[in-house]
Design an enzyme around this catalytic site. Structure first.
Site, short mmCIF file in Angstrom:
data_model
loop_
_atom_site.label_atom_id
_atom_site.label_comp_id
_atom_site.label_asym_id
_atom_site.label_seq_id
_atom_site.Cartn_x
_atom_site.Cartn_y
_atom_site.Cartn_z
N ASP A 1 106.54 11.33 13.09
CA ASP A 1 107.22 11.25 11.80
C ASP A 1 107.73 9.82 11.65
O ASP A 1 107.80 9.06 12.61
CB ASP A 1 108.35 12.28 11.71
CG ASP A 1 108.73 12.54 10.25
OD1 ASP A 1 108.31 11.76 9.37
OD2 ASP A 1 109.45 13.52 9.98
C1 BGC Z 1 109.50 12.94 6.53
C2 BGC Z 1 108.04 13.33 6.62
C3 BGC Z 1 107.24 12.45 5.69
C4 BGC Z 1 107.48 11.01 6.05
C5 BGC Z 1 106.70 10.03 5.19
C6 BGC Z 1 109.74 11.46 6.70
O1 BGC Z 1 111.03 11.12 6.36
O2 BGC Z 1 110.24 13.66 7.49
O3 BGC Z 1 107.87 14.67 6.32
O4 BGC Z 1 105.90 12.81 5.72
O5 BGC Z 1 108.85 10.70 5.90
O6 BGC Z 1 107.22 9.93 3.92
#
Ligand code: BGC
Length: 860
Positions: free
Chosen positions: A788
């Site tokens: 993530d």
């Molecule tokens: C989130 C993810 C997301 C990523 C990219 C993170 O803050 O937890 O689910 O895909 O950002 O935007």
């Protein structure tokens, strides 16, 4: 210069129009009628409708954060009800609420600006921790109701939430506000009927709706995407019967959820979360401990009535087939019924929940009087439980009662399957055992929910023997070859290998990785953003090629080896991109111009947009906001969810996006998790089947793939990046990992994203047991694993620190996203010490495999 896929035509495209209609249909199918004593449907007879509530004009199409989608238009409830043939008689009240919101919004923005001024990009986190919420609703006066038709008022309650913060057990979130309570009291007195519409992403307190005389219908509209108002109007007017069914249990009182008071911030500890309820999540808890829910799992009313036949159960090999006749016994409305099949397993050395969902199927639309047969099939193996003591999945001997019903509190025994001896279905090794003593809940049949005639049903049920000889045991192997961790050295002396050689079969990916040095390999396993989480290019919008997309893989090997970068964009309620952007005469995107994915964040940060060159060209990438994942699950219709995936896949293909950072498939463990709306259900089977359907829809499109996330135990948003989820291995495997396993085995998603949190003391991103042993070795996952966003970021002082980019590689986590120079340096420098070149090549190889897959299939 990146290849640009977006159109320069500002007109609404055929694709936009078509997908608007498709999302409208899907949304209508996901609405759940919770109560109706005759108030619905409404006749669209030109009446002056009393339409009140926060969600009328400010309808929430989906939650905030990376789960948001930038569609060109959103049709709200007011507009749609007008289009459907009503006059809105309450515009002065709606205007008043608008004014209040404008003032409130200005105060919020001023505060946010001050924080951004002080902290720069890091201040963005303040907004995650303190998300904007509309103020309480204004009072409804007699004057507001004057002239409106007395037969019925419609009151729309809206709630929103998003990543980074859990929902609050407070008015305006889980509870009703004073204003809402006052408003509903007023309407219930004044109108013959009051219809409450819930424009919410998850459960709220619904007691008042049942207690207050005059509230005659409650419809869960959910958060329905950009055509949400239209879909609501379709359901309210009876054009479509509400055929959705809940995918989570709605409790009578919040305190009825297991260990409710200990969730997230409620016990003052956001660093450690103890999963004391074990496997007793959702209906497994409510049914096994005899707690009466307000609305059970699987529940939903319809405008018509259905009758289910007795049901015929057969076993064919290892498959249990349940066939049931379903008849629409109503007189006026067509509709669809969902047949749910549950199984009660025998208690042996392991305790068992009262019942678990084993399969389901939905009828087509049945006209009044029409009847059809529905068949639900599932394998006996799927009923096995995980025995931590023996590290085995086991079917314990005894009787497995097959139950047929329409929700978890309406199931009836149809057959008794007899298993003569214990049968092991999988021999594994414990890989994710709890890191501390956990006194988990155990249920006993004495405490189970029961109903009149249950014992008799069991006695009368036909007995069918399960043939143990057809159930063979699978033994996991955690060897290197099994898990793709092994990268054969490749041939170094094939001449200079490029990606074109690999694509054209002259060389393998391993031949290519064998020729790359540690730094080049490190570049490959780190996303292309180089600012870190505080850098201006990141925070979920790091893509250089596709503005608004969350990130790219590297293009640093483009010239030397022909390795193009890939674009990844969020999810899960559609494709999240900037609506428009501007390109100069040389084809370069001009940052700061166009409609950003983040509204006016740049402006608030004090960034001055650059001057627009006279010959600059606008590009557009309007995407369709589909219903939130919970609402998709509420359709109980995999074909429809596949269609939702197909909408997204079509837009990915058009706009040059390789991976969709969705679906989210964490289990809805507690209703206050701030991201539940992005997840499907409290039940692993529903979650797994929905994610598989979504994936099939997306992956129909050439070179496009899904990224199932967040693996695993990301069930809390407060302190999400540094919280430690402590969970017993049985619950992890049977509840929290099971949906991922189903999705991997049924639909082979191209990618998976690890979560921010720690799993039993190890950061998920660094958890080799999870990523390599379970995901790859046990389940056979062949795709790419990524982190993530910013999980390796070291800023801040937290009890459990951050994950490490080097350990990502060691764990088999192929790609650290969105990437920073520090990540690349750390990985390159670790080679020869903490990290072997072989480990690094294995991850880089998987990144290259994905690049090959995309390039082979990509639209040129
Ligand atoms: C989130 C993810 C997301 C990523 C990219 C993170 O803050 O937890 O689910 O895909 O950002 O935007």
């Amino acid at each position: 210069m990146a290849k640009i896929f977006a159109t320069t035509d500002p007109e609404v495209s055929g694709r936009e129009k078509r997908n608007m209609e498709r999302t409208r249909r899907i949304a209508a199918e996901g609405m759940v009628l919770l109560e109706n004593s005759g108030a619905l449907p409404l006749e669209a007879d030109g009446r002056s409708l009393a339409l009140f509530g926060s969600g009328v004009r400010h309808m929430v199409k989906g939650g905030t954060g990376s789960g948001d989608v930038n569609s060109r238009t959103v049709v709200n409830v007011e507009q749609a009800m007008e289009d459907a043939g009503f006059q809105i008689g309450t515009k002065t009240w709606l205007d008043r609420f608008d004014d209040d919101c404008t003032k409130w919004g200005k105060t919020y923005v001023a505060k946010y600006q001050a924080i951004l001024k002080e902290k720069g990009w890091e201040g963005v986190n303040w907004a995650l921790d303190h998300p904007y919420r509309d103020p309480d609703v204004p009072e409804i006066t007699q004057e507001d109701m004057t002239g409106t038709d007395k037969r019925c008022a419609v009151y729309v309650i809206a709630r929103t939430s998003g990543e980074g913060a859990d929902r609050k057990l407070a008015p305006g979130d889980y509870e009703l506000t004073e204003g809402e309570i006052q408003n509903l009291g007023m309407l219930a007195e004044h109108y013959e009927h009051t219809v409450v519409v819930l424009n919410v992403g998850g459960a709220i307190d619904t007691k008042l709706f049942r207690e207050k005389k005059g509230i005659d219908a409650v419809l869960l509209m959910s958060q329905p995407g950009c055509a949400g108002g239209l879909a609501l109007a379709d359901v309210l007017t009876g054009k479509v019967s509400p055929d959705g069914r809940l995918a989570a249990t709605w409790a009578e009182n919040y305190a009825d959820y297991p260990f409710a008071e200990e969730f997230s911030y409620l016990n003052g500890d956001v660093a450690d979360e103890y999963y004391k309820e074990g496997i007793y999540v959702g209906y497994r808890y409510f049914d096994s401990f005899g707690v009466r829910p307000a609305y059970p799992f699987g529940f939903g009313r319809s405008y018509t009535e259905f009758a289910l036949g007795v049901g015929k159960v057969e076993i064919k090999g290892d498959a249990v087939c349940v066939t049931v006749a379903v008849k629409n016994v109503g007189a006026a409305y067509a509709g669809r019924e969902t047949v749910q099949v549950y199984v009660s397993q025998p208690t042996g050395r392991l305790d068992k929940p009262y019942q678990v969902l084993a399969g389901y199927a939905k009828t087509d639309v049945l006209a009044p009087g029409q009847e059809t047969d529905v068949t639900v099939t599932f394998s006996v193996r799927s009923l096995a439980s995980y025995d931590e003591g023996a590290a085995e999945y086991i079917l314990e001997k005894g009787i497995y009662y097959v139950r047929i019903g329409t929700h978890s509190r309406n199931t009836h025994v149809a057959a008794a399957l007899e298993l003569a001896e214990d049968v092991v279905t999988e021999r594994l090794a414990n890989r994710v055992a709890a890191d501390c003593p956990l006194d988990v809940l155990h249920a006993s049949p004495d405490g189970y929910y029961t109903y009149e005639r249950e014992a008799q049903e069991k006695t009368d049920a036909p007995h069918i023997a399960i043939d143990v000889s057809v159930i063979t045991a699978v033994t996991a192997s955690y060897g290197k070859d099994m898990c793709g961790q092994c990268s054969d050295a490749g041939e170094k002396d094939k001449g200079r290998v490029t990606l074109a050689d690999v694509l054209e079969g002259r060389a393998s990916v391993h031949d290519l990785t064998a020729q790359l040095d540690a730094r080049e390999l490190a570049e490959l396993v780190v996303g292309s953003a180089r600012g870190g989480m505080a850098g201006a290019s990141t925070v979920g919008a790091a893509s250089a090629a596709c503005p608004g997309a969350a990130g790219d893989t590297t293009s640093s090997l483009l010239e030397s080896r022909g390795v193009a970068n890939l674009v990844f964009a969020d999810g899960p309620a559609g494709l999240r991109l900037s609506k428009s952007f501007v390109v100069d005469k040389d084809g370069n995107i001009i940052p700061g111009l166009g409609e950003s994915a983040f509204g006016n964040l740049g402006e608030m940060l004090g960034m001055v947009p650059p001057e627009r060159p006279a010959d600059a060209v606008d590009h557009y990438q309007y995407c369709t906001a589909i219903p939130i994942a919970t609402m998709l699950a509420q359709t109980w219709d995999p074909a429809l969810i596949e269609e939702a995936g197909d909408i997204v896949g079509e837009e990915m293909e058009e706009l040059g996006v390789t991976l969709w950072l969705a679906p989210g498939m964490n289990i809805q463990r507690n209703p206050l998790c701030g991201r539940n709306f992005e997840y499907y259900s409290e039940d692993p089977l529903v979650s797994g089947l929905c994610a598989a359907a979504d994936t099939r829809g997306v992956q129909r499109h050439a070179g496009c793939g899904t990224t199932i996330k967040h693996f695993a135990l990301n069930n809390q948003e407060d302190n999400r990046t540094h919280s430690n989820s402590h969970c017993a291995e049985r619950a992890l495997r049977e509840i929290y990992l099971k949906g991922f396993e189903i999705a991997v085995k049924e639909a082979a998603p191209l990618s998976l994203m690890t979560s921010y949190n720690l799993v039993n003391g190890i950061h998920a991103a660094n958890n080799r047991e999870l990523i390599t042993d379970i995901l790859r070795c046990e389940w056979g996952f062949k795709g790419l694993v990524m982190t993530d966003w910013g999980t390796t970021d070291k800023s801040g002082d937290f009890k459990y620190g951050s994950s490490s980019p080097v350990q990502c590689v060691k764990a088999g986590n192929d790609l650290t996203m969105p990437g920073s120079q520090a990540d690349v340096d750390a990985i390159a420098d670790a080679v020869g010490n903490e990290l072997t070149l072989e480990e690094l090549r294995a991850c880089a190889g998987r990144v290259l495999e994905l690049v090959c897959h995309a390039m082979k299939n990509r639209r040129s």
